[in-house]
Scaffold this motif. Sequence first.
Motif, short mmCIF file in Angstrom:
data_model
loop_
_atom_site.label_atom_id
_atom_site.label_comp_id
_atom_site.label_asym_id
_atom_site.label_seq_id
_atom_site.Cartn_x
_atom_site.Cartn_y
_atom_site.Cartn_z
N THR A 4 0.83 -1.20 0.00
CA THR A 4 0.00 0.00 0.00
C THR A 4 0.87 1.25 0.00
OG1 THR A 4 -0.08 0.20 2.40
CG2 THR A 4 -1.75 -1.22 1.34
N ALA A 5 0.23 2.36 -0.34
CA ALA A 5 0.92 3.65 -0.30
C ALA A 5 1.47 3.92 1.10
CB ALA A 5 -0.03 4.76 -0.74
N GLU A 6 0.67 3.62 2.11
CA GLU A 6 1.09 3.87 3.49
C GLU A 6 2.28 3.01 3.87
OE1 GLU A 6 1.37 5.86 6.98
OE2 GLU A 6 0.19 6.37 5.22
N GLN A 7 2.35 1.78 3.40
CA GLN A 7 3.51 0.93 3.67
C GLN A 7 4.78 1.54 3.08
OE1 GLN A 7 1.58 -2.69 2.08
NE2 GLN A 7 2.48 -3.73 3.86
N PHE A 8 4.68 2.07 1.86
CA PHE A 8 5.85 2.70 1.24
C PHE A 8 6.26 3.95 2.01
CE2 PHE A 8 4.90 0.01 -2.39
CZ PHE A 8 6.18 -0.34 -2.78
N ARG A 9 5.30 4.76 2.38
CA ARG A 9 5.60 5.98 3.14
C ARG A 9 6.29 5.62 4.47
NH1 ARG A 9 3.67 9.07 7.09
NH2 ARG A 9 3.88 11.32 6.91
N GLU A 10 5.74 4.68 5.19
CA GLU A 10 6.31 4.29 6.48
C GLU A 10 7.72 3.71 6.31
OE1 GLU A 10 3.47 1.61 8.21
OE2 GLU A 10 2.03 3.23 8.61
N GLN A 11 7.91 2.92 5.26
CA GLN A 11 9.23 2.32 5.02
C GLN A 11 10.25 3.40 4.65
OE1 GLN A 11 9.90 -0.48 6.01
NE2 GLN A 11 11.20 -1.68 4.67
N ALA A 12 9.85 4.37 3.84
CA ALA A 12 10.76 5.46 3.47
C ALA A 12 11.18 6.24 4.71
CB ALA A 12 10.10 6.37 2.45
N ILE A 13 10.24 6.50 5.59
CA ILE A 13 10.57 7.21 6.82
C ILE A 13 11.50 6.37 7.69
CG2 ILE A 13 9.59 8.07 8.99
CD1 ILE A 13 7.10 8.91 7.29
N LYS A 14 11.16 5.11 7.86
CA LYS A 14 11.95 4.21 8.70
C LYS A 14 13.39 4.09 8.20
CE LYS A 14 11.85 -0.38 10.69
NZ LYS A 14 11.00 -1.57 10.92
N LEU A 15 13.56 3.99 6.88
CA LEU A 15 14.89 3.81 6.29
C LEU A 15 15.57 5.13 5.92
CD1 LEU A 15 14.10 0.80 3.93
CD2 LEU A 15 15.17 0.72 6.20
N ASN A 16 14.87 6.26 6.16
CA ASN A 16 15.39 7.59 5.84
C ASN A 16 15.76 7.69 4.35
OD1 ASN A 16 16.02 10.24 6.53
ND2 ASN A 16 18.18 9.73 6.82
N LEU A 17 14.85 7.23 3.50
CA LEU A 17 15.07 7.25 2.06
C LEU A 17 14.70 8.62 1.49
CD1 LEU A 17 13.52 3.80 1.09
CD2 LEU A 17 15.94 4.35 1.47
N HIS A 18 15.49 9.05 0.50
CA HIS A 18 15.22 10.33 -0.14
C HIS A 18 15.10 10.23 -1.67
CE1 HIS A 18 15.64 12.51 3.59
NE2 HIS A 18 16.66 11.72 3.84
N TYR A 19 15.49 9.09 -2.24
CA TYR A 19 15.39 8.92 -3.68
C TYR A 19 15.30 7.44 -4.01
CZ TYR A 19 16.43 9.18 -8.67
OH TYR A 19 16.36 9.07 -10.04
N TRP A 20 14.42 7.11 -4.95
CA TRP A 20 14.31 5.75 -5.46
C TRP A 20 14.42 5.80 -6.97
CZ3 TRP A 20 9.21 2.68 -6.20
CH2 TRP A 20 9.50 1.38 -6.63
#
Length: 91
Positions: free
Chosen positions: A3-19
């Motif tokens: 889900t969109a929320e899973q991606f958002r939470e994972q990006a925050i958790k991993l401190n991602l800034h670019y894919w």
Amino acid sequence: MKTAEQFREQAIKLNLHYWEHHTCAICGEPVGYYFFTCPNYEVIFDSGCGCSFGSNPRPSSWEDVAEFYNMQTSLDVINKMDEFWKWEETE
């Protein structure tokens, strides 16, 4: 399916800034999504070179990120994305 929320939470958790999800077939420039932490982890799609999508980054969404992931059928592509997002390590 993610889900969109899973991606958002994972990006925050991993401190991602670019894919970078692929490179341009014409010139090889990266194409992908930027994630901006302010104000609320917004998503920007950047086509990089502009050969096929236009050259200006545009607002996008976590729904677009999830849709791109979920539409894949190649196991090689899915495995590479799972490695980037570290799904196996955090699920």
